[in-house]
Scaffold this motif. Structure first.
Motif, short mmCIF file in Angstrom:
data_model
loop_
_atom_site.label_atom_id
_atom_site.label_comp_id
_atom_site.label_asym_id
_atom_site.label_seq_id
_atom_site.Cartn_x
_atom_site.Cartn_y
_atom_site.Cartn_z
N ASN A 77 -4.58 -0.36 4.58
CA ASN A 77 -5.71 -0.68 3.70
C ASN A 77 -5.33 -0.74 2.23
N PRO A 78 -4.54 0.22 1.69
CA PRO A 78 -4.16 0.10 0.27
C PRO A 78 -3.36 -1.16 -0.04
N ILE A 79 -2.57 -1.63 0.93
CA ILE A 79 -1.80 -2.86 0.71
C ILE A 79 -2.74 -4.06 0.65
N LEU A 80 -3.72 -4.09 1.57
CA LEU A 80 -4.67 -5.19 1.58
C LEU A 80 -5.49 -5.22 0.29
N GLU A 81 -5.75 -4.04 -0.26
CA GLU A 81 -6.56 -3.99 -1.47
C GLU A 81 -5.83 -4.58 -2.68
N ALA A 82 -4.54 -4.78 -2.57
CA ALA A 82 -3.79 -5.35 -3.68
C ALA A 82 -3.95 -6.86 -3.78
N PHE A 83 -4.61 -7.46 -2.78
CA PHE A 83 -4.77 -8.91 -2.76
C PHE A 83 -6.24 -9.29 -2.79
N GLY A 84 -6.54 -10.35 -3.50
CA GLY A 84 -7.86 -10.93 -3.45
C GLY A 84 -8.94 -10.12 -4.10
N ASN A 85 -8.61 -9.18 -4.97
CA ASN A 85 -9.63 -8.37 -5.62
C ASN A 85 -10.10 -9.03 -6.91
#
Length: 267
Positions: free
Chosen positions: A245-253
């Motif tokens: 989840n922290p890795i996914l949060e680095a994209f598209g925010n």
């Protein structure tokens, strides 16, 4: 319509000249009929949306209502502006107490819902229920004891009848979905909705962590690293989902007015 017409014709045949009915008298309702003196009502407020007040006096009805309210305890009072009188509603006693399930309100209004959430929020009870719907308010701080192994075990060990009666919690919602998946043998969905900064991402994390811990038979949600060291391949995959989840949060925010790092990706 047919039964009414038959009754009328029967009456006419037995009494062709009925005596005229007396004209109904005009009944004036009491001056305090709309709100009883001493009752508690929610009054619109520019800062707090609605505030609970005690009725000091009430005269007139409808558009001519003149309402004076005061504090819940103590003396004094102030007149409610005419433009706000129509929005004044009776206060449900459960809303004043901060009930955990708002479906039990006898009069569920916007004012009652907001005040109930505010009351519980002041006690660090960020979760409330409205039947099967879970409402959460972002505390913007860490609350000790809210995501503990004890809460996990409580939801896991509760039977089907006791689970809805537990204090509202995102773990209870996740447990219900998990049981539905096992019992119905069908995919389940948890819809998390809210404005920017409401805490949707954190709620999704909590759901994933609970379901992962539940599916491995673990007693808590805090053993991610332990699963990685001791677990099987299935546990490793589950742990990867949680840790990704922290890795996914680095994209598209994107930055919004209420959140500098608002999630803009699908989970």
């Amino acid at each position: 319509r047919e039964s009414l017409s038959l009754a009328a014709s029967s009456s006419e045949s037995s009494n062709p000249e009925p005596s005229p009915l007396p004209k109904p008298k005009r009944v004036l309702m009491p001056a305090d009929a709309q709100f009883a003196v001493g009752s508690v009502v929610f009054v619109p407020d520019e800062q707090q949306a609605y505030l609970p007040k005690r009725v000091a006096s009430c005269t007139g009805l409808g558009a001519r209502t003149k309402l004076t309210v005061g504090p819940l305890s103590g003396s004094g009072g102030a007149a409610v502006p005419a433009k706000d009188v129509a929005d004044v509603v009776e206060a449900d006693p459960l809303a004043l107490e901060g009930a955990q399930d708002m479906v039990k309100f006898s009069n569920l209004t916007e004012a009652a819902l907001l005040h109930n959430l505010r009351t519980r929020y002041s006690r660090d009870q960020i979760y409330s229920a409205a039947g099967a719907i879970l409402l959460s308010v972002n505390p913007f701080k860490q609350i000790p004891g809210i995501y503990t192994d004890e809460v996990t075990r409580r939801c896991q060990e509760a039977d089907a009848k006791a689970l809805p009666d537990l204090p509202p919690h995102v773990y209870g919602l996740s447990e219900n979905a998990y049981r539905g998946m096992l019992g119905e043998q069908k995919q389940q969905a948890i819809l998390i909705s809210g404005e920017s900064g409401a805490g949707k991402t954190e709620a999704a994390k909590a759901c994933v962590k609970y379901i992962c811990a539940r599916s491995t038979g673990g007693g808590g949600v805090g053993g991610g690293a332990k699963l990685l060291r001791q677990g099987s391949h299935e546990e490793f995959v589950q742990n990867c989902i949680v840790e990704a989840n922290p890795i996914l949060e680095a994209f598209g925010n994107a930055k919004t007015l209420r959140n500098n790092n608002s999630s803009r990706f699908g989970k």
